[in-house]
Design an enzyme around this catalytic site. Sequence first.
Site, mmCIF file in Angstrom:
data_model
loop_
_atom_site.group_PDB
_atom_site.id
_atom_site.type_symbol
_atom_site.label_atom_id
_atom_site.label_comp_id
_atom_site.label_asym_id
_atom_site.label_seq_id
_atom_site.Cartn_x
_atom_site.Cartn_y
_atom_site.Cartn_z
ATOM 1 C CD GLU A 71 -5.428 3.580 -12.021
ATOM 2 O OE1 GLU A 71 -5.487 2.520 -11.330
ATOM 3 O OE2 GLU A 71 -5.822 4.765 -11.763
ATOM 4 C CD GLU A 78 -3.610 -0.001 -5.579
ATOM 5 O OE1 GLU A 78 -4.468 -0.803 -6.375
ATOM 6 O OE2 GLU A 78 -4.270 1.319 -5.265
ATOM 7 C CD GLU A 87 1.134 -9.650 6.984
ATOM 8 O OE1 GLU A 87 2.204 -9.542 7.031
ATOM 9 O OE2 GLU A 87 0.324 -10.489 6.478
ATOM 10 C CG HIS A 89 4.582 -2.997 6.377
ATOM 11 N ND1 HIS A 89 5.060 -1.948 5.989
ATOM 12 C CD2 HIS A 89 5.454 -3.876 6.921
ATOM 13 C CE1 HIS A 89 6.325 -1.966 6.350
ATOM 14 N NE2 HIS A 89 6.590 -3.173 7.126
ATOM 15 C CE LYS A 96 -1.015 -2.090 -1.324
ATOM 16 N NZ LYS A 96 -2.134 -2.955 -0.885
ATOM 17 C CG ASP A 97 -2.259 5.742 1.487
ATOM 18 O OD1 ASP A 97 -3.193 5.317 0.835
ATOM 19 O OD2 ASP A 97 -2.142 6.100 2.563
#
Length: 127
Positions: A71, A78, A87, A89, A96-97
């Site tokens: 986490e 993030e 924005e 990208h 992030k995924d």
Amino acid sequence: MSRGSRRWRTGRRASFAHALRGLGSLIAGEPNARWHLAGLLLVVALGVLCGISKGEWLAVLLASGLVLVAEAMNTAIEALGDAISPEHHEMIGRAKDVAAAGVLLSSLTALVVGVLVFGDDALRLLS
């Protein structure tokens, strides 16, 4: 005490202070981290009530720690991605995924450990 030794200790204290600030930021700023921490507290209470063995404590604490570390890494990725490119990208979104997948995988691992450690006790309580 030598100057180099003093400088080394001052640097270690500063590093520790940064880490504590990061931990505070993680807990204060991330609802999911608070959920994971609450889960850890619940598991510790269950472990005490069930009288789990040292080996079971080791498994439970390592699995729980893995979730919290995942986490923290997810939160850091993030934040860094948002700072680099507010924005959307594609590659930052992918990072992030994947970081979120790390949290999911560590959580599933902790769940399996929890079932293995507490499953028999839970079944006895339910029957």
